[in-house]
Design a protein around this motif. Structure first.
Motif, mmCIF file in Angstrom:
data_model
loop_
_atom_site.group_PDB
_atom_site.id
_atom_site.type_symbol
_atom_site.label_atom_id
_atom_site.label_comp_id
_atom_site.label_asym_id
_atom_site.label_seq_id
_atom_site.Cartn_x
_atom_site.Cartn_y
_atom_site.Cartn_z
ATOM 1 N N GLY A 1 82.933 35.783 -62.168
ATOM 2 C CA GLY A 1 81.973 36.836 -62.495
ATOM 3 C C GLY A 1 82.526 38.242 -62.308
ATOM 4 N N VAL A 2 83.745 38.349 -61.780
ATOM 5 C CA VAL A 2 84.373 39.646 -61.559
ATOM 6 C C VAL A 2 85.450 39.835 -62.616
ATOM 7 C CG1 VAL A 2 85.650 41.099 -59.939
ATOM 8 C CG2 VAL A 2 83.917 39.512 -59.074
ATOM 9 N N ASP A 3 85.188 40.720 -63.564
ATOM 10 C CA ASP A 3 86.113 40.956 -64.675
ATOM 11 C C ASP A 3 87.298 41.801 -64.204
ATOM 12 O OD1 ASP A 3 87.444 41.587 -67.014
ATOM 13 O OD2 ASP A 3 85.703 42.495 -67.998
ATOM 14 N N PRO A 4 88.511 41.219 -64.206
ATOM 15 C CA PRO A 4 89.676 41.985 -63.748
ATOM 16 C C PRO A 4 90.024 43.156 -64.671
ATOM 17 C CG PRO A 4 90.363 39.859 -64.615
ATOM 18 C CD PRO A 4 88.861 39.866 -64.600
ATOM 19 N N GLN A 5 89.452 43.166 -65.871
ATOM 20 C CA GLN A 5 89.719 44.254 -66.820
ATOM 21 C C GLN A 5 88.732 45.413 -66.687
ATOM 22 O OE1 GLN A 5 92.570 43.957 -68.484
ATOM 23 N NE2 GLN A 5 92.745 42.012 -67.425
ATOM 24 N N ASP A 6 87.684 45.242 -65.901
ATOM 25 C CA ASP A 6 86.684 46.295 -65.726
ATOM 26 C C ASP A 6 87.178 47.261 -64.640
ATOM 27 O OD1 ASP A 6 84.462 47.867 -64.949
ATOM 28 O OD2 ASP A 6 83.058 46.285 -65.541
ATOM 29 N N ALA A 7 87.732 48.379 -65.080
ATOM 30 C CA ALA A 7 88.356 49.329 -64.160
ATOM 31 C C ALA A 7 87.364 49.887 -63.137
ATOM 32 C CB ALA A 7 88.998 50.473 -64.943
ATOM 33 N N GLU A 8 86.137 50.140 -63.537
ATOM 34 C CA GLU A 8 85.140 50.692 -62.615
ATOM 35 C C GLU A 8 84.795 49.680 -61.516
ATOM 36 O OE1 GLU A 8 82.376 53.255 -60.789
ATOM 37 O OE2 GLU A 8 84.158 53.571 -62.012
ATOM 38 N N VAL A 9 84.596 48.420 -61.906
ATOM 39 C CA VAL A 9 84.318 47.376 -60.916
ATOM 40 C C VAL A 9 85.511 47.223 -59.978
ATOM 41 C CG1 VAL A 9 84.039 44.870 -60.624
ATOM 42 C CG2 VAL A 9 82.597 46.110 -62.245
ATOM 43 N N GLN A 10 86.702 47.205 -60.517
ATOM 44 C CA GLN A 10 87.898 47.061 -59.686
ATOM 45 C C GLN A 10 88.041 48.224 -58.712
ATOM 46 O OE1 GLN A 10 89.813 44.286 -59.432
ATOM 47 N NE2 GLN A 10 88.256 43.450 -60.791
ATOM 48 N N ARG A 11 87.733 49.436 -59.168
ATOM 49 C CA ARG A 11 87.805 50.601 -58.295
ATOM 50 C C ARG A 11 86.788 50.484 -57.164
ATOM 51 N NH1 ARG A 11 84.940 54.643 -57.098
ATOM 52 N NH2 ARG A 11 83.409 54.347 -58.746
ATOM 53 N N ARG A 12 85.553 50.138 -57.518
ATOM 54 C CA ARG A 12 84.492 50.014 -56.508
ATOM 55 C C ARG A 12 84.805 48.896 -55.514
ATOM 56 N NH1 ARG A 12 79.054 49.325 -59.429
ATOM 57 N NH2 ARG A 12 78.262 49.305 -57.293
ATOM 58 N N LEU A 13 85.343 47.781 -56.014
ATOM 59 C CA LEU A 13 85.717 46.688 -55.112
ATOM 60 C C LEU A 13 86.844 47.106 -54.178
ATOM 61 C CD1 LEU A 13 85.545 43.511 -57.375
ATOM 62 C CD2 LEU A 13 84.167 43.984 -55.341
ATOM 63 N N ALA A 14 87.842 47.782 -54.707
ATOM 64 C CA ALA A 14 88.957 48.227 -53.868
ATOM 65 C C ALA A 14 88.459 49.171 -52.774
ATOM 66 C CB ALA A 14 90.029 48.902 -54.722
ATOM 67 N N GLU A 15 87.602 50.128 -53.143
ATOM 68 C CA GLU A 15 87.058 51.055 -52.144
ATOM 69 C C GLU A 15 86.176 50.329 -51.136
ATOM 70 O OE1 GLU A 15 85.036 54.144 -54.321
ATOM 71 O OE2 GLU A 15 86.922 54.980 -55.077
#
Length: 164
Positions: free
Chosen positions: A89-103
């Motif tokens: 359910g976590v799209d590795p191509q979604d830059a905004e989601v990846q940024r929020r997850l990293a933070e």
């Protein structure tokens, strides 16, 4: 795999299979030792009951076998395969989601000194992020109990997926 197949495994193979669900060696050995089970529900009930007794140390050690949410599992084998499916359910191509997850992961690790663990299976990236933000407000003792519960949920789902 059927319950008969599980019951027929060697103790070592049964232990390895259960350990792929959660890296808690004593739990995996205990579940394997308790065979034979009359049916899959008996196996799952026993595994759940025994998982409820995991210590804080066992939970903390088991986290080493889990990647950060949004990252690939560094290993190979059953645990890595489980993780990849669970984080679908976590799209590795979604830059905004990846940024929020990293933070969020960084904030969580700074606060609790361990990775953020959540049962990702069946949850969207937005649900995972919302839970992360909520859990950042927990005190350390509460959060360790929540983490243990999430690990038990993950283990139960994985075992149910392996032995039906």
């Amino acid at each position: 795999m059927t319950i008969d197949d599980f019951n027929a495994l060697t103790k070592g193979d049964a232990t390895e299979l259960v350990a792929s669900c959660a890296d808690v060696p004593a739990w995996a050995a205990d579940v394997a030792e308790a065979r034979p089970f009359v049916d899959a529900e008996a196996l799952h009930a026993y595994a759940d009951e025994r998982a409820a007794a995991w210590t804080d140390e066992q939970v903390s050690a088991a986290l080493a076998d889990h990647p950060r949410i949004g990252e690939k599992h560094a290993g190979h084998g059953a645990s890595a395969e489980h993780s990849q499916r669970e984080q679908a359910g976590v799209d590795p191509q979604d830059a905004e989601v990846q940024r929020r997850l990293a933070e969020g992961n960084a904030a969580y690790e700074a606060r609790f000194d361990r990775i953020y663990l959540v049962r990702a299976a069946g949850r969207s990236a937005e649900e995972i992020l919302t839970l992360l933000e909520e859990r950042l407000t927990n005190d350390p003792a509460t959060e360790l109990r929540v983490t243990a519960g999430q690990l038990r949920e993950i283990a139960a789902l994985r075992l149910r997926g392996l032995v039906a």
